[in-house]
Write a protein that holds these residues in place. Structure first.
Motif, PDB file in Angstrom:
ATOM      1  N   LEU A 101      28.628  46.684  49.814  1.00 27.00           N
ATOM      2  CA  LEU A 101      28.051  46.214  48.641  1.00 27.00           C
ATOM      3  C   LEU A 101      29.485  46.085  47.755  1.00 27.00           C
ATOM      4  N   MET A 102      30.311  47.089  47.676  1.00 25.72           N
ATOM      5  CA  MET A 102      31.521  46.933  46.955  1.00 25.72           C
ATOM      6  C   MET A 102      32.294  45.516  47.310  1.00 25.72           C
ATOM      7  N   LEU A 103      32.148  45.250  48.419  1.00 26.11           N
ATOM      8  CA  LEU A 103      32.888  43.968  48.792  1.00 26.11           C
ATOM      9  C   LEU A 103      32.385  42.810  47.976  1.00 26.11           C
ATOM     10  N   PHE A 104      30.926  42.893  47.642  1.00 28.03           N
ATOM     11  CA  PHE A 104      30.439  42.195  46.414  1.00 28.03           C
ATOM     12  C   PHE A 104      31.449  41.781  45.526  1.00 28.03           C
ATOM     13  N   ASN A 105      32.070  42.747  44.920  1.00 27.21           N
ATOM     14  CA  ASN A 105      32.949  42.597  43.574  1.00 27.21           C
ATOM     15  C   ASN A 105      34.144  42.158  44.227  1.00 27.21           C
TER      16      ASN A 105
ATOM     17  N   GLU B  47      43.111  32.273  34.341  1.00 27.23           N
ATOM     18  CA  GLU B  47      42.054  32.507  33.406  1.00 27.23           C
ATOM     19  C   GLU B  47      40.471  32.794  33.913  1.00 27.23           C
ATOM     20  N   PRO B  48      40.128  32.013  34.853  1.00 20.39           N
ATOM     21  CA  PRO B  48      38.844  32.727  35.253  1.00 20.39           C
ATOM     22  C   PRO B  48      38.880  34.080  35.839  1.00 20.39           C
ATOM     23  N   LEU B  49      40.168  34.469  36.464  1.00 18.39           N
ATOM     24  CA  LEU B  49      40.119  35.886  36.824  1.00 18.39           C
ATOM     25  C   LEU B  49      40.134  36.768  35.728  1.00 18.39           C
ATOM     26  N   ALA B  50      40.627  36.288  34.570  1.00 16.20           N
ATOM     27  CA  ALA B  50      40.886  37.353  33.396  1.00 16.20           C
ATOM     28  C   ALA B  50      39.340  37.275  32.786  1.00 16.20           C
ATOM     29  N   ALA B  51      38.659  36.206  32.895  1.00 14.09           N
ATOM     30  CA  ALA B  51      37.250  35.922  32.362  1.00 14.09           C
ATOM     31  C   ALA B  51      36.505  36.946  33.339  1.00 14.09           C
ATOM     32  N   LEU B  52      36.681  37.142  34.446  1.00 18.13           N
ATOM     33  CA  LEU B  52      35.719  38.026  35.371  1.00 18.13           C
ATOM     34  C   LEU B  52      36.007  39.322  35.057  1.00 18.13           C
TER      35      LEU B  52
ATOM     36  N   PHE C   7      33.275  42.779  33.505  1.00 14.48           N
ATOM     37  CA  PHE C   7      33.286  44.438  34.140  1.00 14.48           C
ATOM     38  C   PHE C   7      32.565  45.185  33.324  1.00 14.48           C
ATOM     39  N   PRO C   8      33.079  45.344  32.122  1.00 11.26           N
ATOM     40  CA  PRO C   8      32.486  46.550  31.399  1.00 11.26           C
ATOM     41  C   PRO C   8      30.973  46.238  30.987  1.00 11.26           C
ATOM     42  N   VAL C   9      30.586  44.897  30.869  1.00  5.84           N
ATOM     43  CA  VAL C   9      29.208  44.478  30.503  1.00  5.84           C
ATOM     44  C   VAL C   9      28.362  44.736  31.563  1.00  5.84           C
ATOM     45  N   SER C  10      28.827  44.122  32.816  1.00  5.68           N
ATOM     46  CA  SER C  10      27.873  44.155  34.039  1.00  5.68           C
ATOM     47  C   SER C  10      27.706  45.415  34.492  1.00  5.68           C
ATOM     48  N   PHE C  11      28.910  46.526  34.275  1.00  2.00           N
ATOM     49  CA  PHE C  11      28.807  47.730  34.688  1.00  2.00           C
ATOM     50  C   PHE C  11      27.680  48.733  33.762  1.00  2.00           C
ATOM     51  N   THR C  12      27.405  48.081  32.728  1.00  2.00           N
ATOM     52  CA  THR C  12      26.679  48.875  31.715  1.00  2.00           C
ATOM     53  C   THR C  12      25.176  48.584  32.428  1.00  2.00           C
ATOM     54  N   VAL C  13      24.820  47.466  32.978  1.00  2.79           N
ATOM     55  CA  VAL C  13      23.408  47.194  33.419  1.00  2.79           C
ATOM     56  C   VAL C  13      23.506  47.933  34.815  1.00  2.79           C
TER      57      VAL C  13
ATOM     58  N   ALA D 222      43.812  40.636  34.000  1.00  2.00           N
ATOM     59  CA  ALA D 222      43.318  40.347  35.322  1.00  2.00           C
ATOM     60  C   ALA D 222      43.753  41.421  36.241  1.00  2.00           C
ATOM     61  N   ALA D 223      44.770  42.077  35.958  1.00  2.00           N
ATOM     62  CA  ALA D 223      45.335  43.188  36.974  1.00  2.00           C
ATOM     63  C   ALA D 223      44.300  44.230  36.646  1.00  2.00           C
ATOM     64  N   PHE D 224      43.955  44.737  35.529  1.00  2.00           N
ATOM     65  CA  PHE D 224      43.320  45.530  35.231  1.00  2.00           C
ATOM     66  C   PHE D 224      41.749  45.410  35.736  1.00  2.00           C
ATOM     67  N   GLY D 225      41.148  44.169  35.627  1.00  2.00           N
ATOM     68  CA  GLY D 225      39.856  43.791  36.295  1.00  2.00           C
ATOM     69  C   GLY D 225      39.970  44.246  37.903  1.00  2.00           C
ATOM     70  N   VAL D 226      40.916  43.425  38.536  1.00  7.11           N
ATOM     71  CA  VAL D 226      41.233  44.015  40.007  1.00  7.11           C
ATOM     72  C   VAL D 226      41.192  45.381  40.246  1.00  7.11           C
ATOM     73  N   GLY D 227      41.864  46.173  39.229  1.00  2.83           N
ATOM     74  CA  GLY D 227      42.023  47.543  39.367  1.00  2.83           C
ATOM     75  C   GLY D 227      40.451  48.230  39.445  1.00  2.83           C
ATOM     76  N   ASN D 228      39.700  47.794  38.520  1.00  8.33           N
ATOM     77  CA  ASN D 228      38.379  48.332  38.415  1.00  8.33           C
ATOM     78  C   ASN D 228      37.652  48.274  39.699  1.00  8.33           C
TER      79      ASN D 228
END
Length: 449
Positions: free
Chosen positions: A28-32, A45-50, A54-60, A273-279
């Motif tokens: 499941l984590m490999l999903f992300n 830019e697409p990676l930064a957008a992703l 993360f904060p919004v999708s993780f809310t759901v 982008a790096a922070f999103g990968v870290g999450n």
């Protein structure tokens, strides 16, 4: 053979329950991770957008976790008391009302994508990518939540293999569909970042259908009728008595992540982008303890319902020891391969360096973070959801955000990352002390009222 939660040896029983969930959560984590990897091939830019999503999708996702916690604790109580028919009706009513709730939430969020993400700091160049992804992802989340709640119903009666198989199936489906829909193949057009969201929607939809079929045809945990609206609402309130505080607790994480993402955004899109990968690496690094946090509550709930407090205490202490040792091992592995991991997600030197910096510092606190959420899940299991929520409030809003701000002010991103570790250490010490005090106050014959 189904594990005996009430009489079996504690450690072997928890291992038998947790291993399948661990394998399921790996997939499941490999999903992300798969989404991040394939989207990173589209550019920064697409990676930064992703990363902004993360904060919004993780809310759901946090809402689904809260609902799962309430479902598992409530059904485990009914099963422990021998009320099988009540467990079936509650499962049915809960899934129906969960579906209605998620459809409403998804529709609401889709209407406010632009103002929401602009509030998080997303600029004009990233908004088209975010809108393209989230307009599909929100409706896919309805199926995701159905999977989560269905799986929690199965775990309440000791079945962790079926949920693991369902999670693995959805992950494989997503992994196969991601490159086809993102980059195109044959008659399939290249859909870019939206292709990642469509892949998730399809995979979750199929897995949700399989989960419901399993509950009805194989487990007999669904009935094709609703006794009455009043009974359904009573069941819903039983779940939400625990699920709502648990959901609020989990929602605090993406809220603080959104605040920290906004701070990180001041350092540029490479940092986001790096922070999103870290999450996403964080979720993968914590997967064993995330699996344990899903299997520990049914064990604790059933034993607490029988008044077996000694087994509850032993299970909790065993989980804490495992969390600290396992996460120390994970840190060593991440430390050794830090540079190579960064290169998997970007070919830009600045992004790779920032990912490596995150890996070298933040995972030092993961063992303490695991102790914190295992303690919170244990409080939920003994029907003390407000104590679990207080732990989350203390960690995130008393320590995590203020320390993160201060660390960033004093030493930039490196200072922020160090502050995260300190916040996790302090919270774990406090949470462990609270749980020990609560367990020591219980009568060995305590039962649920």
């Amino acid at each position: 053979m189904k594990p005996d939660l009430l009489n079996g040896e504690i450690r072997p029983t928890l291992i038998k329950m947790t291993l399948p969930m661990m394998l399921g959560i790996v997939s499941l984590m490999l999903f992300n991770v798969a989404d991040s990897y394939f989207v990173s091939r589209l550019g920064t830019e697409p990676l930064a957008a992703l990363g902004f999503t993360f904060p919004v999708s993780f809310t759901v996702i946090s809402l689904s976790i809260g609902l799962s916690v309430g479902t598992s604790a409530t059904i485990a109580r009914l099963i422990g008391s021998g009320n099988a028919s009540g467990a079936r009706q509650l499962t049915t009513d809960n899934l129906l009302l969960t579906t209605l709730l998620m459809v409403l939430i998804a529709s609401f969020f889709v209407l406010f994508i632009d103002p929401l993400f602009r509030l998080l700091g997303a600029g004009d160049t990233l908004m088209p990518y975010i809108h393209s992804y989230m307009s599909v992802w929100f409706f896919g989340s309805v199926f995701y939540v159905l999977i989560m709640v269905s799986n929690s119903s199965l775990r309440a009666c000791g079945d962790t293999r079926t949920p693991a198989m369902l999670m693995g199936f959805s992950s494989v489906m997503n992994l196969l569909l991601d490159p086809l829909l993102i980059f195109g193949w044959g008659p399939l057009p290249a859909l870019g970042i939206q292709g990642a969201a469509i892949a998730s929607l399809i995979a979750w939809g199929i897995a949700a259908a399989a989960a419901l079929a399993n509950l009805y045809l194989r487990k007999g945990l669904l009935v094709l009728r609703i006794e009455s609206l009043s009974v359904a609402m009573q069941h819903w309130l039983m779940v939400m008595k625990i699920g709502f505080p648990a959901a609020l607790s989990n929602m605090m994480t993406p809220i603080t992540a959104a605040i920290m993402t906004a701070v990180v955004a001041t350092h540029g899109p490479e940092a986001v982008a790096a922070f999103g990968v870290g999450n996403r690496l964080e979720s993968l690094s914590l997967l064993a303890n995330l699996a344990l946090s899903m299997t520990l509550p049914p064990f604790i709930s059933q034993n607490f319902g029988r008044g077996q407090v000694v087994r509850v205490r032993a299970a909790y202490l065993s989980a804490v020891r495992f969390a600290l040792l396992w996460q120390a091992l994970i840190y060593i592995i991440l430390f050794i391969f830090a540079g190579g991991i960064g290169a998997l997600f970007s070919d830009q030197a600045e992004v790779i360096n920032l990912i490596s910096l995150w890996i070298l510092i933040v995972p030092l606190g993961f063992g303490f973070q695991a102790v914190t959420f295992l303690t919170a899940s244990s409080f939920n299991a003994v029907h003390q959801p407000m104590k679990a929520m207080r732990i989350s409030v203390f960690r995130l809003f008393i320590l995590y955000v203020p320390c993160g701000y201060l660390g960033n002010y004093l030493a930039g991103l490196e200072g922020m990352f160090v502050a995260f570790v300190i916040a996790n250490m302090c919270t774990a010490a406090m949470a462990f002390r609270w749980m020990q005090r609560h367990l020591n106050s219980l009568n060995p014959l305590t039962t649920l009222k």
